[in-house]
Design a protein around this motif. Structure first.
Motif, PDB file in Angstrom:
ATOM      1  N   GLU A   1       0.856  -1.187   0.000  1.00 45.75           N
ATOM      2  CA  GLU A   1       0.000   0.000   0.000  1.00 45.75           C
ATOM      3  C   GLU A   1       0.892   1.237   0.000  1.00 45.75           C
ATOM      4  N   PRO A   2       0.678   2.178  -0.915  1.00 50.12           N
ATOM      5  CA  PRO A   2       1.459   3.405  -0.828  1.00 50.12           C
ATOM      6  C   PRO A   2       1.184   4.094   0.515  1.00 50.12           C
ATOM      7  N   PRO A   3       2.145   4.763   1.114  1.00 52.06           N
ATOM      8  CA  PRO A   3       3.466   5.091   0.567  1.00 52.06           C
ATOM      9  C   PRO A   3       4.529   4.027   0.838  1.00 52.06           C
ATOM     10  N   GLY A   4       4.128   2.809   1.231  1.00 44.93           N
ATOM     11  CA  GLY A   4       5.114   1.764   1.506  1.00 44.93           C
ATOM     12  C   GLY A   4       5.965   1.465   0.285  1.00 44.93           C
ATOM     13  N   ARG A   5       7.265   1.206   0.494  1.00 42.61           N
ATOM     14  CA  ARG A   5       8.139   0.912  -0.650  1.00 42.61           C
ATOM     15  C   ARG A   5       9.294   0.037  -0.224  1.00 42.61           C
ATOM     16  N   VAL A   6       9.791  -0.716  -1.182  1.00 40.36           N
ATOM     17  CA  VAL A   6      10.965  -1.542  -0.934  1.00 40.36           C
ATOM     18  C   VAL A   6      12.163  -0.605  -0.919  1.00 40.36           C
ATOM     19  N   SER A   7      12.880  -0.559   0.204  1.00 34.67           N
ATOM     20  CA  SER A   7      13.985   0.391   0.279  1.00 34.67           C
ATOM     21  C   SER A   7      15.316  -0.263  -0.035  1.00 34.67           C
ATOM     22  N   SER A   8      15.411  -1.576   0.222  1.00 35.69           N
ATOM     23  CA  SER A   8      16.620  -2.257  -0.224  1.00 35.69           C
ATOM     24  C   SER A   8      16.340  -3.741  -0.322  1.00 35.69           C
ATOM     25  N   GLY A   9      17.242  -4.447  -0.939  1.00 39.55           N
ATOM     26  CA  GLY A   9      17.090  -5.883  -1.076  1.00 39.55           C
ATOM     27  C   GLY A   9      16.631  -6.292  -2.458  1.00 39.55           C
ATOM     28  N   GLU A  10      16.472  -7.586  -2.631  1.00 45.26           N
ATOM     29  CA  GLU A  10      16.171  -8.154  -3.941  1.00 45.26           C
ATOM     30  C   GLU A  10      15.070  -9.180  -3.817  1.00 45.26           C
ATOM     31  N   ILE A  11      14.171  -9.207  -4.809  1.00 48.02           N
ATOM     32  CA  ILE A  11      13.166 -10.264  -4.870  1.00 48.02           C
ATOM     33  C   ILE A  11      13.312 -10.936  -6.228  1.00 48.02           C
ATOM     34  N   ARG A  12      13.479 -12.249  -6.222  1.00 45.58           N
ATOM     35  CA  ARG A  12      13.522 -12.988  -7.488  1.00 45.58           C
ATOM     36  C   ARG A  12      12.443 -14.047  -7.484  1.00 45.58           C
ATOM     37  N   ILE A  13      11.588 -14.002  -8.509  1.00 48.19           N
ATOM     38  CA  ILE A  13      10.572 -15.036  -8.650  1.00 48.19           C
ATOM     39  C   ILE A  13      10.999 -15.917  -9.810  1.00 48.19           C
ATOM     40  N   ALA A  14      11.197 -17.215  -9.538  1.00 50.81           N
ATOM     41  CA  ALA A  14      11.675 -18.161 -10.548  1.00 50.81           C
ATOM     42  C   ALA A  14      12.891 -17.596 -11.282  1.00 50.81           C
ATOM     43  N   GLY A  15      13.770 -16.956 -10.526  1.00 53.16           N
ATOM     44  CA  GLY A  15      15.013 -16.471 -11.100  1.00 53.16           C
ATOM     45  C   GLY A  15      14.938 -15.063 -11.677  1.00 53.16           C
ATOM     46  N   LYS A  16      13.719 -14.542 -11.877  1.00 52.40           N
ATOM     47  CA  LYS A  16      13.595 -13.215 -12.477  1.00 52.40           C
ATOM     48  C   LYS A  16      13.456 -12.156 -11.396  1.00 52.40           C
ATOM     49  N   ARG A  17      14.279 -11.137 -11.490  1.00 55.26           N
ATOM     50  CA  ARG A  17      14.221 -10.093 -10.478  1.00 55.26           C
ATOM     51  C   ARG A  17      12.979  -9.235 -10.685  1.00 55.26           C
ATOM     52  N   THR A  18      12.190  -9.041  -9.633  1.00 56.00           N
ATOM     53  CA  THR A  18      10.917  -8.343  -9.808  1.00 56.00           C
ATOM     54  C   THR A  18      10.781  -7.088  -8.962  1.00 56.00           C
ATOM     55  N   ASP A  19      11.697  -6.856  -8.017  1.00 57.53           N
ATOM     56  CA  ASP A  19      11.476  -5.720  -7.114  1.00 57.53           C
ATOM     57  C   ASP A  19      11.717  -4.382  -7.788  1.00 57.53           C
ATOM     58  N   ASN A  20      12.427  -4.402  -8.964  1.00 56.40           N
ATOM     59  CA  ASN A  20      12.733  -3.129  -9.617  1.00 56.40           C
ATOM     60  C   ASN A  20      11.906  -2.922 -10.882  1.00 56.40           C
ATOM     61  N   LEU A  21      10.818  -3.707 -11.043  1.00 54.49           N
ATOM     62  CA  LEU A  21      10.014  -3.581 -12.255  1.00 54.49           C
ATOM     63  C   LEU A  21       9.059  -2.386 -12.155  1.00 54.49           C
ATOM     64  N   SER A  22       8.672  -1.866 -13.325  1.00 51.99           N
ATOM     65  CA  SER A  22       7.680  -0.779 -13.348  1.00 51.99           C
ATOM     66  C   SER A  22       6.299  -1.365 -13.062  1.00 51.99           C
ATOM     67  N   ASP A  23       5.326  -0.485 -12.816  1.00 49.41           N
ATOM     68  CA  ASP A  23       3.957  -0.939 -12.567  1.00 49.41           C
ATOM     69  C   ASP A  23       3.437  -1.792 -13.718  1.00 49.41           C
ATOM     70  N   ASP A  24       3.708  -1.331 -14.952  1.00 49.81           N
ATOM     71  CA  ASP A  24       3.225  -2.063 -16.124  1.00 49.81           C
ATOM     72  C   ASP A  24       3.830  -3.462 -16.189  1.00 49.81           C
ATOM     73  N   GLU A  25       5.151  -3.530 -15.959  1.00 48.03           N
ATOM     74  CA  GLU A  25       5.816  -4.837 -16.026  1.00 48.03           C
ATOM     75  C   GLU A  25       5.319  -5.755 -14.921  1.00 48.03           C
ATOM     76  N   MET A  26       5.076  -5.157 -13.759  1.00 46.80           N
ATOM     77  CA  MET A  26       4.627  -5.950 -12.616  1.00 46.80           C
ATOM     78  C   MET A  26       3.243  -6.547 -12.877  1.00 46.80           C
ATOM     79  N   GLU A  27       2.435  -5.832 -13.691  1.00 44.31           N
ATOM     80  CA  GLU A  27       1.093  -6.348 -14.003  1.00 44.31           C
ATOM     81  C   GLU A  27       1.169  -7.683 -14.735  1.00 44.31           C
ATOM     82  N   SER A  28       2.209  -7.866 -15.540  1.00 42.82           N
ATOM     83  CA  SER A  28       2.277  -9.136 -16.253  1.00 42.82           C
ATOM     84  C   SER A  28       3.046 -10.192 -15.454  1.00 42.82           C
ATOM     85  N   VAL A  29       3.575  -9.802 -14.290  1.00 43.03           N
ATOM     86  CA  VAL A  29       4.188 -10.791 -13.401  1.00 43.03           C
ATOM     87  C   VAL A  29       3.123 -11.401 -12.494  1.00 43.03           C
TER      88      VAL A  29
END
Lengths: 321, 328
Positions: free
Chosen positions: B64-92
């Motif tokens: 929920e905004p204004p919450g945000r990932v401030s550091s670290g990494e998230i990989r789903i099935a090897g693909k990094r997802t924490d730095n994706l845009s909103d549009d890209e995240m929609e297809s994840v």
């Protein structure tokens, strides 16, 4: 669904009978119809003869039943002012008001709903807050003032659109429409805009509030989690859940618009029912007033019933109710 | 069982989530690391506010905004997802990671039939046409054990019971064939008799599809029955991770021991249930040193100064000074 329909329509009929009762009371007991109809040189026997011919000596209930039977067939007698048939006068004026109100309603939905959605999803951005703020202005401006400003701007100063009358009309059976001629379409723009401005802001504010509420719902979060894109999320999932109050508001407001049209019709010299009613009030033309009451209530009740049915169509949970 | 695969279903490394507020930045998650292999169920337990749901939401990209990932990494099935845009995240979402939420009564849109919602989701994540998607939808409903799926597909959510609705929610979560499923308290809102059915179903589907499951719950019973491994969270941190049998039988962190002590065991002759005194600190009042120190029966002076980090210990890992140089 059938039981639901029967119940709703039964309710509507009951309400109409009650309204007709009050219209009948006005018609029958507000002044003496015979006094209003005969000329000054009429003798007592002339009056008694007329009284008998009009059925005014019959029992109260008999007269009420006759009034309702006639009203149901559109028979409201003669106007006291010009001896024309009341229903004929109304039928002549009704299309103008109806077209004006329908177009104003259409404008309020087509402009109000998207504005509501955008101000909800853009909450906190300057443009959304700006729109939200200007809608307060829209709600608070009286409609005759808006009308005059519109005439002044687009008709007098710019000369783009006509500021009074209905333009050329075409007759289709008893219906006269201004929508099929260029001058008729041009003429309806300003009055419709003036009439709908309040509605636009009302619809916009309602949709915004409902959208903000709905966007917090779990099923929206879940829809996002299963990958629904933002546009269908807003316009399909969220908006559909907001439409119920909008349908109610719109249908209720069509009744109000017919009433408000009185002012707009006066400002724009629009030859509708509102102007007819104004004249009837001025001349204490009771049959016209009684007919106006019945017809406006009929429109209200019909709309209410349609709203209930529309509810059931939109929300399957209500079908068994 | 799942086929061996080079990348785990979920890999979270050093994830921190913060909420900027008027009174300063609140750190909701700090340095959370988790791994979920394919076909594995990781239980995440902790008290309300420990950050278990927050971790799930961060993985889904639904903080929920204004919450945000401030550091670290998230990989789903090897693909990094924490730095994706909103549009890209929609297809994840839906395609790589599915979600099941707590309340099946409110997870489904009341105005659309179950079939419409399934077909919508299926078509978002594959190029099936409407007819094919409908056939697949019926199959999914059968798969999650809904009797009379051919007929039920046209029913609306209000025509299903709670347990059946949660099955529909699971079918929706599976519709995009995700490698990872975030199940946030999936059984909490259900009757006890239905809970076991749902966890069994979850377990079977996870094995069949080779998907990793992050099972967020506060119910140790559900964890014991369902999960392969368990991560215990406290005040926004993971404080112990290990195989379920290990953690249940030999909890290493005093907090985990406290949690275990507060579960009534059938047939066990215990005088009384132990409880953990006090409450978890609020995010703006986490004490220095170990966040658990005010409630810990074994806390020593070092616990007030040194913040323990998650260190490998036996088969699992624990963040406690008892296992990291002593408390004194």
């Amino acid at each position: 669904m059938l039981a639901f329909l029967v119940k709703r329509i039964g309710n509507a009929v009951l309400v109409m009978l009650t309204v007709a009762f009050f219209a009948f009371l006005i018609f029958r007991f507000l002044g003496d119809p015979v006094e209003m109809m005969v000329n000054e040189s009429a003798t007592q026997s002339d009056r008694d003869e007329l009284r008998g011919r009009l059925g005014l000596n019959d029992g109260f209930l008999v007269q009420y039943v006759r009034f309702v039977t006639n009203a149901a067939q559109g028979e409201f007698g003669l106007s006291w002012r010009n001896q024309q048939s009341v229903i004929g006068l109304i039928a002549e004026r009704f299309p103008a008001t109806f077209e004006l109100v329908i177009i104003a309603t259409f404008l309020s939905l087509v402009i109000g709903i998207p504005l509501g959605v955008f101000t909800a999803i853009g909450r906190g951005r300057w443009w959304a807050e700006g729109l939200q703020f200007s809608s307060i202005v829209g709600v608070s401006l009286p409609s005759f003032f808006v009308g005059i400003i519109l005439i002044l701007t687009f008709s007098v100063t710019l000369g783009w659109l006509p500021g009074y009358g209905r333009g050329d009309v075409m007759r289709i059976g008893w219906w006269s429409t201004g929508l099929l001629t260029a001058s008729g379409r041009a003429a309806v723009v300003l009055p419709a805009l003036s009439l709908s401005l309040f509605q636009i802001t009302l619809v916009m504010r309602l949709v915004r509030a409902e959208m903000l509420e709905t966007l917090r719902a779990d099923f929206i979060k879940f829809a996002r989690a299963r990958g629904v894109k933002r546009r269908p999320l807003w316009f399909r999932h969220a908006l559909k859940n907001c439409l119920m109050p909008v349908v109610t508001l719109t249908a209720m407001q069509v009744g109000n618009l017919i009433a408000f049209a009185l002012v707009t019709e006066t400002v724009f010299q629009w030859p509708g029912m509102g102007m007819l009613f104004m004249q009837a009030v001025t001349f204490v033309d009771i049959p016209v007033m009684a007919a106006y009451l019945c017809i406006v209530s009929f429109i209200f009740v019909t709309l209410n019933t349609l709203v209930d049915i529309a509810y059931a169509v939109i929300d399957p949970r209500l079908r068994n109710a | 069982m799942s086929t061996a695969s080079p990348s785990p279903a979920l890999e979270v490394k050093g994830l921190s989530v913060e909420f900027p507020t008027r009174r300063g930045i609140l750190t909701a998650l700090s340095d959370v690391s988790l791994t979920i292999e394919r076909g594995e169920i990781l239980g995440v337990v902790g008290e309300s506010g420990a950050g278990k749901s927050m971790t799930g939401m961060a993985v889904l990209g639904l903080l929920e905004p204004p919450g945000r990932v401030s550091s670290g990494e998230i990989r789903i099935a090897g693909k990094r997802t924490d730095n994706l845009s909103d549009d890209e995240m929609e297809s994840v979402r839906g395609r790589m990671v599915g979600a099941i939420f707590q309340d099946p009564l409110t997870s489904l849109n009341p105005l659309f039939s179950v079939g419409q919602q399934l077909v919508e989701t299926i078509r978002l994540h594959s190029d099936r046409n409407r007819t094919e998607a409908r056939v697949h939808a019926v199959n999914l409903l059968k798969q999650v054990g809904i009797p009379g799926a051919e007929e039920r597909i046209d029913h609306h959510p209000h025509q299903f019971s709670g347990g059946m609705r949660q099955r529909v929610v699971i079918a929706l979560a599976l519709a995009g064939n995700p490698q990872l499923i975030i199940a946030d308290e999936p059984t909490t809102a259900l009757d006890v008799s239905i809970q076991a059915q749902i966890t069994t179903l979850l377990r079977r589907l996870c094995r069949e599809q080779g998907a990793g499951v992050m099972l967020v719950t506060h119910d140790m019973g559900v964890i014991a029955e369902t999960a392969d491994r368990v991560a215990v969270m406290y005040a926004g941190r993971v404080i112990e991770v290990g195989a379920v049998e290990d953690v249940l039988a030999r909890p290493k962190h005093p907090y985990t021991r406290g949690l275990m002590g507060s579960i009534p065991a059938l047939g066990a002759r215990v005088e009384r249930l132990t409880q953990i005194d006090g409450a978890m600190p609020r995010l703006n009042a986490v004490p220095p040193g170990c966040a658990f120190n005010p409630r810990c029966p074994e806390a020593g002076s070092r616990c007030l100064q040194v913040r323990p980090t998650l260190m490998p210990e036996g088969q699992g890992a624990v963040a406690c000074l008892l296992h990291d140089g002593g408390v004194a």
